[in-house]
Design a protein around this motif. Structure first.
Motif, PDB file in Angstrom:
ATOM      1  N   SER A 166      30.984  46.805  37.467  1.00 55.25           N
ATOM      2  CA  SER A 166      30.111  47.782  36.786  1.00 55.25           C
ATOM      3  C   SER A 166      28.922  47.157  36.075  1.00 55.25           C
ATOM      4  CB  SER A 166      30.943  48.603  35.772  1.00 55.25           C
ATOM      5  OG  SER A 166      32.018  49.256  36.406  1.00 55.25           O
ATOM      6  N   ASP A 167      28.337  46.108  36.681  1.00 60.34           N
ATOM      7  CA  ASP A 167      27.132  45.524  36.081  1.00 60.34           C
ATOM      8  C   ASP A 167      25.865  45.941  36.826  1.00 60.34           C
ATOM      9  OD1 ASP A 167      27.385  44.117  38.413  1.00 60.34           O
ATOM     10  OD2 ASP A 167      27.365  42.122  37.490  1.00 60.34           O
ATOM     11  N   LYS A 168      26.002  46.909  37.746  1.00 57.29           N
ATOM     12  CA  LYS A 168      24.883  47.508  38.471  1.00 57.29           C
ATOM     13  C   LYS A 168      24.235  46.586  39.501  1.00 57.29           C
ATOM     14  CE  LYS A 168      25.417  51.214  36.006  1.00 57.29           C
ATOM     15  NZ  LYS A 168      26.097  52.376  36.614  1.00 57.29           N
ATOM     16  N   ILE A 169      24.886  45.467  39.829  1.00 47.98           N
ATOM     17  CA  ILE A 169      24.383  44.579  40.874  1.00 47.98           C
ATOM     18  C   ILE A 169      25.557  44.142  41.750  1.00 47.98           C
ATOM     19  CG2 ILE A 169      22.396  43.716  39.563  1.00 47.98           C
ATOM     20  CD1 ILE A 169      24.000  41.219  38.923  1.00 47.98           C
ATOM     21  N   LEU A 170      25.232  43.705  42.960  1.00 43.65           N
ATOM     22  CA  LEU A 170      26.242  43.162  43.860  1.00 43.65           C
ATOM     23  C   LEU A 170      26.095  41.648  43.915  1.00 43.65           C
ATOM     24  CD1 LEU A 170      26.010  45.648  46.883  1.00 43.65           C
ATOM     25  CD2 LEU A 170      27.798  45.556  45.132  1.00 43.65           C
ATOM     26  N   ASN A 171      27.165  40.936  43.614  1.00 47.49           N
ATOM     27  CA  ASN A 171      27.133  39.475  43.701  1.00 47.49           C
ATOM     28  C   ASN A 171      28.553  38.942  43.861  1.00 47.49           C
ATOM     29  OD1 ASN A 171      28.280  39.565  41.105  1.00 47.49           O
ATOM     30  ND2 ASN A 171      26.279  39.362  40.109  1.00 47.49           N
ATOM     31  N   ASP A 172      28.709  37.639  43.711  1.00 45.53           N
ATOM     32  CA  ASP A 172      29.995  36.991  43.947  1.00 45.53           C
ATOM     33  C   ASP A 172      31.043  37.365  42.906  1.00 45.53           C
ATOM     34  OD1 ASP A 172      31.653  34.018  43.672  1.00 45.53           O
ATOM     35  OD2 ASP A 172      31.397  34.908  45.649  1.00 45.53           O
ATOM     36  N   LEU A 173      30.629  37.972  41.792  1.00 45.20           N
ATOM     37  CA  LEU A 173      31.578  38.387  40.765  1.00 45.20           C
ATOM     38  C   LEU A 173      32.282  39.688  41.140  1.00 45.20           C
ATOM     39  CD1 LEU A 173      29.484  37.603  37.560  1.00 45.20           C
ATOM     40  CD2 LEU A 173      31.219  36.169  38.668  1.00 45.20           C
ATOM     41  N   ASP A 174      31.763  40.409  42.128  1.00 48.95           N
ATOM     42  CA  ASP A 174      32.391  41.647  42.577  1.00 48.95           C
ATOM     43  C   ASP A 174      33.500  41.342  43.582  1.00 48.95           C
ATOM     44  OD1 ASP A 174      30.798  43.737  41.240  1.00 48.95           O
ATOM     45  OD2 ASP A 174      29.146  42.864  42.385  1.00 48.95           O
ATOM     46  N   ARG A 175      34.357  42.338  43.799  1.00 52.94           N
ATOM     47  CA  ARG A 175      35.425  42.184  44.788  1.00 52.94           C
ATOM     48  C   ARG A 175      34.805  42.043  46.175  1.00 52.94           C
ATOM     49  NH1 ARG A 175      38.498  46.346  43.149  1.00 52.94           N
ATOM     50  NH2 ARG A 175      38.913  45.049  41.346  1.00 52.94           N
ATOM     51  N   LYS A 176      35.377  41.165  46.993  1.00 52.27           N
ATOM     52  CA  LYS A 176      34.757  40.776  48.256  1.00 52.27           C
ATOM     53  C   LYS A 176      35.685  41.030  49.439  1.00 52.27           C
ATOM     54  CE  LYS A 176      34.475  36.953  46.063  1.00 52.27           C
ATOM     55  NZ  LYS A 176      34.443  37.490  44.678  1.00 52.27           N
ATOM     56  N   GLN A 177      35.111  40.896  50.627  1.00 55.30           N
ATOM     57  CA  GLN A 177      35.912  40.895  51.842  1.00 55.30           C
ATOM     58  C   GLN A 177      35.401  39.786  52.761  1.00 55.30           C
ATOM     59  OE1 GLN A 177      34.070  43.710  55.264  1.00 55.30           O
ATOM     60  NE2 GLN A 177      35.230  44.830  53.742  1.00 55.30           N
ATOM     61  N   ILE A 178      36.286  39.289  53.606  1.00 56.06           N
ATOM     62  CA  ILE A 178      35.918  38.322  54.639  1.00 56.06           C
ATOM     63  C   ILE A 178      35.928  39.058  55.969  1.00 56.06           C
ATOM     64  CG2 ILE A 178      36.659  36.275  55.913  1.00 56.06           C
ATOM     65  CD1 ILE A 178      37.754  35.166  53.299  1.00 56.06           C
ATOM     66  N   GLY A 179      34.878  38.864  56.753  1.00 58.03           N
ATOM     67  CA  GLY A 179      34.787  39.484  58.066  1.00 58.03           C
ATOM     68  C   GLY A 179      34.356  38.479  59.120  1.00 58.03           C
ATOM     69  N   ILE A 180      34.622  38.799  60.373  1.00 57.20           N
ATOM     70  CA  ILE A 180      34.233  37.950  61.499  1.00 57.20           C
ATOM     71  C   ILE A 180      33.483  38.810  62.504  1.00 57.20           C
ATOM     72  CG2 ILE A 180      35.054  36.497  63.398  1.00 57.20           C
ATOM     73  CD1 ILE A 180      37.495  35.818  61.701  1.00 57.20           C
TER      74      ILE A 180
END
Length: 240
Positions: A166-180
Motif C-alpha cells: 500500500s505504498d502506491k508503487i510497484l517494486n521489489d517490496l511488493d509480493r512477487k511471482q516467478i514466471g517462465i
C-alpha cells in the motif's frame, strides 16, 4: 466388564492415539499450491497512461530481438540523459530504477511481433536468459564472457502484480511471482506466486532450478522443471 467401563476405555484409547500423533514429526507433502498465511487481496494499480520503448537487443542463438516497455515521464528523462552522456546500457533498465511494464519481441526474419503480457498493469522486476553457456576461447580467454549464453532456451521473469504494501508503487517490496516464457515471449507461465522474499535461486543445470522463498510467515523450497514448467513445492519447518 460393564458397558460404561468399555466406553471409558475406548475414549482413553482415542485420546492416547491423538496425543501420539501430535508428538510425531509429520512429513512435508509436495504441493503445487501451498497455503499462504496472507488473506488480503490488494487491488492492482492502474496501468500507466504513457509508456515508451528504446533499443532492441538480440536473444542469442534465436531469431528474436526484444526491448523493454517502460513507464514514461521521469524514467524517460533519466534514460535519455544517460544515453546522451554515453552511460546507458541496453537491457540494464532495472538497475537504473526504470519501471519496466512489458517486453516487445520481434522475429528478425518473418517480422512477426508480440508482447510478453497482454497489459502493462504489473511491473517486471527482472528478466534472465536461461540456456547453454558458451565456452571460453582458449586463444583469447575473456573472463567477462564466463556466463555468456550461447543459445537461449527460455526466459525467467520476476514480476510484481499488485501494490501489496500500500505504498502506491510497484517494486521489489511488493509480493512477487516467478514466471517462465518462451524465447519469443509466448506462453508466459506463472510458476510460483505470492512471494514476499526470494532467499535463493540455485541453478541445477539448464533445465532445473531450486528456489527458496518466504510467503507470509512461512518458508518454502521449490524445484522447477523449466522445459515443462512443472514445479514441486514443499513447506520448510517452522523456525520456532
Amino acid at each position: 466388564m460393564s458397558e460404561q467401563l468399555w466406553k471409558l476405555v475406548g475414549v482413553i484409547g482415542v485420546v492416547a492415539a491423538l496425543a501420539s500423533c501430535n508428538s510425531k514429526t509429520i512429513p512435508i507433502a509436495s504441493t503445487t499450491s501451498p497455503q499462504v498465511a496472507v488473506n488480503d487481496t490488494p487491488t492492482p494499480l492502474p496501468a500507466p497512461k504513457e509508456v515508451w520503448m528504446t533499443q532492441f537487443q538480440q536473444i542469442n542463438g534465436t531469431p528474436y530481438l526484444y526491448a523493454p516497455i517502460y513507464v514514461a515521464t521521469e524514467e524517460q528523462r533519466s534514460i535519455i540523459k544517460q544515453i546522451k552522456s554515453g552511460s546507458y546500457e541496453s537491457g540494464k533498465g532495472n538497475e537504473y530504477g526504470t519501471d519496466i511494464r512489458n517486453y516487445m519481441f520481434v522475429h528478425r526474419d518473418n517480422l512477426s511481433a508480440s508482447k510478453l503480457l497482454t497489459n502493462n498493469s504489473s511491473r517486471l522486476l527482472s528478466l534472465e536468459q536461461i540456456g547453454e553457456t558458451a565456452p571460453l576461447d582458449k586463444s583469447n580467454p575473456d573472463p567477462t564472457r564466463a556466463n555468456w549464453i550461447k543459445t537461449v532456451k527460455a526466459l525467467w521473469h520476476v514480476r510484481a502484480i499488485a501494490d501489496t504494501n500500500s505504498d502506491k508503487i510497484l517494486n521489489d517490496l511488493d509480493r512477487k511471482q516467478i514466471g517462465i516464457s518462451d524465447v519469443s515471449g509466448a506462453n508466459y507461465t506463472e510458476i510460483i506466486k505470492d512471494i514476499d522474499k526470494i532467499l535463493l535461486v540455485y541453478p541445477k543445470g539448464i533445465d532445473r532450478r531450486l528456489v527458496i522463498y518466504t510467503s507470509g510467515n512461512k518458508r518454502f523450497v521449490a524445484n522447477i522443471e523449466i522445459p515443462t514448467r512443472q514445479v514441486t513445492i514443499k513447506e520448510l519447518p517452522a523456525l520456532k
